[in-house]
Scaffold this active site. Structure first.
Site, PDB file in Angstrom:
ATOM      1  N   SER A 108       0.752  -1.210  -0.076  1.00 31.29           N
ATOM      2  CA  SER A 108      -0.050   0.121   0.227  1.00 31.29           C
ATOM      3  C   SER A 108       0.876   1.217  -0.019  1.00 31.29           C
ATOM      4  CB  SER A 108      -0.947  -0.075   1.237  1.00 31.29           C
ATOM      5  OG  SER A 108      -1.356   1.161   1.399  1.00 31.29           O
ATOM      6  N   TYR A 131      -1.824   6.107  -4.696  1.00 32.74           N
ATOM      7  CA  TYR A 131      -2.897   6.878  -4.551  1.00 32.74           C
ATOM      8  C   TYR A 131      -2.249   8.397  -5.343  1.00 32.74           C
ATOM      9  CZ  TYR A 131      -5.718   4.453  -1.131  1.00 32.74           C
ATOM     10  OH  TYR A 131      -6.395   3.664  -0.523  1.00 32.74           O
ATOM     11  N   THR A 157      -5.046   3.138  -7.707  1.00 31.77           N
ATOM     12  CA  THR A 157      -6.525   2.996  -6.974  1.00 31.77           C
ATOM     13  C   THR A 157      -7.300   3.921  -7.684  1.00 31.77           C
ATOM     14  OG1 THR A 157      -5.637   1.756  -4.923  1.00 31.77           O
ATOM     15  CG2 THR A 157      -7.904   2.894  -4.493  1.00 31.77           C
ATOM     16  N   LYS A 229      -7.333  -0.517 -10.087  1.00 32.66           N
ATOM     17  CA  LYS A 229      -7.863  -1.088  -8.689  1.00 32.66           C
ATOM     18  C   LYS A 229      -9.200  -0.226  -8.487  1.00 32.66           C
ATOM     19  CE  LYS A 229      -7.400  -2.613  -4.048  1.00 32.66           C
ATOM     20  NZ  LYS A 229      -8.012  -1.619  -3.246  1.00 32.66           N
ATOM     21  N   HIS A 253     -13.082  -1.516  -2.859  1.00 25.46           N
ATOM     22  CA  HIS A 253     -12.353  -1.180  -1.575  1.00 25.46           C
ATOM     23  C   HIS A 253     -12.671  -1.644  -0.150  1.00 25.46           C
ATOM     24  CE1 HIS A 253      -8.993   2.206  -1.149  1.00 25.46           C
ATOM     25  NE2 HIS A 253      -9.289   1.882   0.109  1.00 25.46           N
TER      26      HIS A 253
HETATM   27  C1  FNR Z   1      -7.725  -1.166   2.513  1.00 28.48           C
HETATM   28  N1  FNR Z   1      -7.742  -1.349   1.239  1.00 28.48           N
HETATM   29  C2  FNR Z   1      -6.610  -0.201   0.527  1.00 28.48           C
HETATM   30  N2  FNR Z   1      -6.766  -0.407  -0.891  1.00 28.48           N
HETATM   31  C3  FNR Z   1      -5.850   0.542  -1.477  1.00 28.48           C
HETATM   32  O1  FNR Z   1      -5.967   0.548  -2.714  1.00 28.48           O
HETATM   33  N3  FNR Z   1      -4.985   1.136  -0.716  1.00 28.48           N
HETATM   34  C4  FNR Z   1      -4.812   1.214   0.716  1.00 28.48           C
HETATM   35  O2  FNR Z   1      -4.090   1.761   1.240  1.00 28.48           O
HETATM   36  C5  FNR Z   1      -5.844   0.415   1.199  1.00 28.48           C
HETATM   37  N4  FNR Z   1      -5.931   0.279   2.712  1.00 28.48           N
HETATM   38  C6  FNR Z   1      -6.873  -0.357   3.310  1.00 28.48           C
HETATM   39  C7  FNR Z   1      -6.764  -0.640   4.766  1.00 28.48           C
HETATM   40  C8  FNR Z   1      -7.433  -1.471   5.371  1.00 28.48           C
HETATM   41  C9  FNR Z   1      -7.612  -1.735   6.938  1.00 28.48           C
HETATM   42  C10 FNR Z   1      -8.614  -2.345   4.562  1.00 28.48           C
HETATM   43  C11 FNR Z   1      -9.319  -3.290   4.987  1.00 28.48           C
HETATM   44  C12 FNR Z   1      -8.709  -2.329   3.023  1.00 28.48           C
HETATM   45  C13 FNR Z   1      -8.604  -1.978   0.208  1.00 28.48           C
HETATM   46  C14 FNR Z   1      -8.150  -3.396   0.209  1.00 28.48           C
HETATM   47  O3  FNR Z   1      -6.914  -3.056  -1.070  1.00 28.48           O
HETATM   48  C15 FNR Z   1      -9.108  -4.424  -0.703  1.00 28.48           C
HETATM   49  O4  FNR Z   1      -9.680  -3.916  -1.669  1.00 28.48           O
HETATM   50  C16 FNR Z   1     -10.023  -5.032   0.459  1.00 28.48           C
HETATM   51  O5  FNR Z   1      -9.398  -5.079   1.705  1.00 28.48           O
HETATM   52  C17 FNR Z   1     -10.454  -6.423  -0.005  1.00 28.48           C
HETATM   53  O6  FNR Z   1     -11.711  -6.572   1.067  1.00 28.48           O
HETATM   54  P1  FNR Z   1     -11.578  -7.716   2.150  1.00 28.48           P
HETATM   55  O7  FNR Z   1     -10.552  -8.726   1.640  1.00 28.48           O
HETATM   56  O8  FNR Z   1     -10.812  -6.899   3.190  1.00 28.48           O
HETATM   57  O9  FNR Z   1     -12.873  -8.018   2.303  1.00 28.48           O
END
Ligand code: FNR
Length: 361
Positions: A108, A131, A157, A229, A253
Site C-alpha cells: 500500500s 494514490y 486505486t 483497482k 475497496h
Molecule cells: C484497505 N484497502 C486499501 N486499498 C488500497 O488501494 N490502498 C490502501 O491503502 C488500502 N488500505 C486498506 C486498509 C484496510 C484496513 C483495509 C481493510 C482495506 C482495500 C483493500 O486493498 C481491498 O480492496 C479490500 O481489503 C478487500 O476486501 P477484504 O478482503 O478486506 O474483504
C-alpha cells in the site's frame, strides 16, 4: 497450549481480542451503514458449487501466473494501510510471509514501513499501490522509488477521489497513522479537533480531480505496467482496456468507500465479459474461504486479493500468522478443487458454480 485457529473467522476473533478497539475498527470497518461490507461476504454464500465426480484428483496444481510472474496459487495480498497498527514489524512481516507462500503482495501507498525496508526484507515479486495526491510530485516520487526498488507493477486505486465516510473511525477519533513513505514529503494540519485524523489527512492530500487523462500522466513517469483497482462497471472496464492498462481489479475497496455499491462477486462476470480476455481481471472483497476463491475463479477472475484476513493473521501472530492465513486459504482452495473434480486452475469453469438467478430458472 492454546488451540490453533482453524479458519479465518477464528483469526478475526483473535485480532479483535488483541488489538485496541480503535485499530480493530479501522481494519474491520466499512463505509456508512456497512451494507456493502456485509454484502461482499454474503454474496459468496448465495453461490453454490457444482462438483464433478470420478476425476483423478490425486494431484492438484494451483499455480498460475500474473503478468508473467508465477505464483503458487491465485491468492494474493491486497494493499492495506498501516500494518504497524497490527504488529511492530508491519509490512516487512507481511512481505516475508507472502514470499514464503510464493505469492504476490501489493504494498500500500499508505504503508507504515518504507518501500526500501519492504524491498530489502526478502526477495520476491511485489507490486506497488498508488494514490494520487494533489501534490503530484509526492505520488511521482513514490512511483520512482518503487520502480527503483524492484516493484513490478503500479496498482492505481481509482475508487478514492475522496475518502469514504467511515463512521467507526470518526467515533473512535482515529489517530493519525504513521505513513513512513511520506516522511518529509507531506505536511498536513491534523490536530486534536475530534473526528478521524485519517479523514482530515485524506481531505488535504487526495486529488479529487484525478481522471482518465491522468493514466497518460502516470505512463509518462513510469515504464511499469499499470493495473486499475476499483472498477465495478463494465463501461469502466472497457474504457480501461482502451486506455491500454495491463489489468483490472474488480473492487469496492473492501466496502470502505461507497456504501451500497454492489458486492464485487456479483459484478465480476459482467466485467469479465466486457473485457473479453484482453487483460487479466482480478477481484477482492469478502473473500474468507477457499470456496470463495474457487467461486471467483469460476466466474472468470484470474486471481483474487485478500485484505482483512492478512491483517487478522498479522495482529494474531505477526509473520507466522500471515503465513498461516495464506496457507489456510491455499489449502482450502486445494481441497475445494479436489472435491469439485478440478486438478488445475484452468479446469475451473463457469459450470462449476450455480448463481442464485440460475436456481430460480
Ligand atoms: C484497505 N484497502 C486499501 N486499498 C488500497 O488501494 N490502498 C490502501 O491503502 C488500502 N488500505 C486498506 C486498509 C484496510 C484496513 C483495509 C481493510 C482495506 C482495500 C483493500 O486493498 C481491498 O480492496 C479490500 O481489503 C478487500 O476486501 P477484504 O478482503 O478486506 O474483504
Amino acid at each position: 497450549m492454546e488451540d490453533e485457529p482453524v479458519n479465518i473467522r477464528e483469526y478475526e476473533e483473535i485480532a479483535k481480542q488483541v488489538l485496541p478497539k480503535m485499530f480493530f475498527d479501522y481494519y474491520n470497518g466499512g463505509a456508512g451503514d456497512e451494507y456493502t461490507l456485509r454484502e461482499n461476504m454474503e454474496a459468496y454464500r448465495r453461490i453454490m458449487l457444482r462438483p464433478r465426480i470420478l476425476v483423478d484428483v490425486s494431484r492438484i496444481d494451483m499455480s498460475t501466473t500474473l503478468l508473467g510472474y508465477k505464483m503458487h496459487s491465485p491468492i494474493m495480498v491486497a494493499p492495506t494501510g498501516m500494518h504497524k497498527y497490527a504488529h511492530p514489524e508491519g509490512e516487512v512481516a507481511t512481505a516475508r510471509a507472502a514470499a514464503a507462500c510464493n505469492t504476490l503482495m501489493v504494498l500500500s501507498f499508505s504503508s507504515s514501513r518504507k518501500i526500501e525496508d519492504v524491498a530489502s526484507s526478502c526477495n520476491a515479486v511485489r507490486f506497488f499501490q498508488l494514490y494520487v495526491y494533489q501534490k503530484r510530485e509526492v505520488s511521482a516520487t513514490l512511483v520512482r522509488r518503487a520502480e527503483e526498488y524492484g516493484f513490478k507493477a503500479i496498482v492505481l486505486t481509482v475508487d478514492t477521489p475522496r475518502l469514504g465516510r467511515r463512521e467507526k473511525d470518526i467515533k473512535n477519533k482515529l489517530i493519525l497513522p504513521q505513513l513512513s513513505n511520506l516522511d518529509g514529503l507531506v505536511s498536513v494540519d491534523v490536530g486534536p479537533k475530534g473526528g478521524s485524523d485519517l479523514e482530515a489527512f485524506a481531505s488535504q492530500t487526495l486529488d479529487p480531480s484525478l481522471c482518465w487523462n491522468d493514466i497518460e500522466w502516470l505512463r509518462s513517469i513510469t515504464s511499469l505496467p499499470i493495473i486499475l483497482k476499483g472498477i465495478i462497471a463494465a463501461e469502466d472496464a472497457i474504457k480501461a482496456v482502451e486506455m491500454g492498462v495491463s489489468g483490472i481489479v474488480v473492487s469496492n475497496h473492501g466496502a470502505r468507500q461507497l456504501d451500497y455499491s454492489p458486492a464485487t462477486i456479483s459484478v465480476l462476470e459482467e466485467v469479465v465479459k466486457a473485457v473479453s480476455g484482453a487483460v487479466p481481471v482480478l477481484i477482492d472483497g469478502g473473500i474468507r474461504r477457499g470456496t470463495d476463491v474457487f467461486k471467483a475463479l469460476a466466474l472468470g477472475a484470474k486471481a483474487v486479493l485478500v485484505g482483512r484476513p492478512i491483517l487478522y493473521g498479522l495482529a494474531a501472530k505477526g509473520e507466522k500468522g500471515v503465513k498461516s492465513v495464506l496457507k489456510m486459504l491455499q489449502s482450502e482452495l486445494e481441497l475445494t478443487m479436489a472435491l469439485c473434480g478440478t486438478t488445475s486452475i484452468n479446469e475451473i469453469t463457469r459450470k462449476h458454480v450455480q448463481t442464485e438467478g440460475e436456481k430460480l430458472r
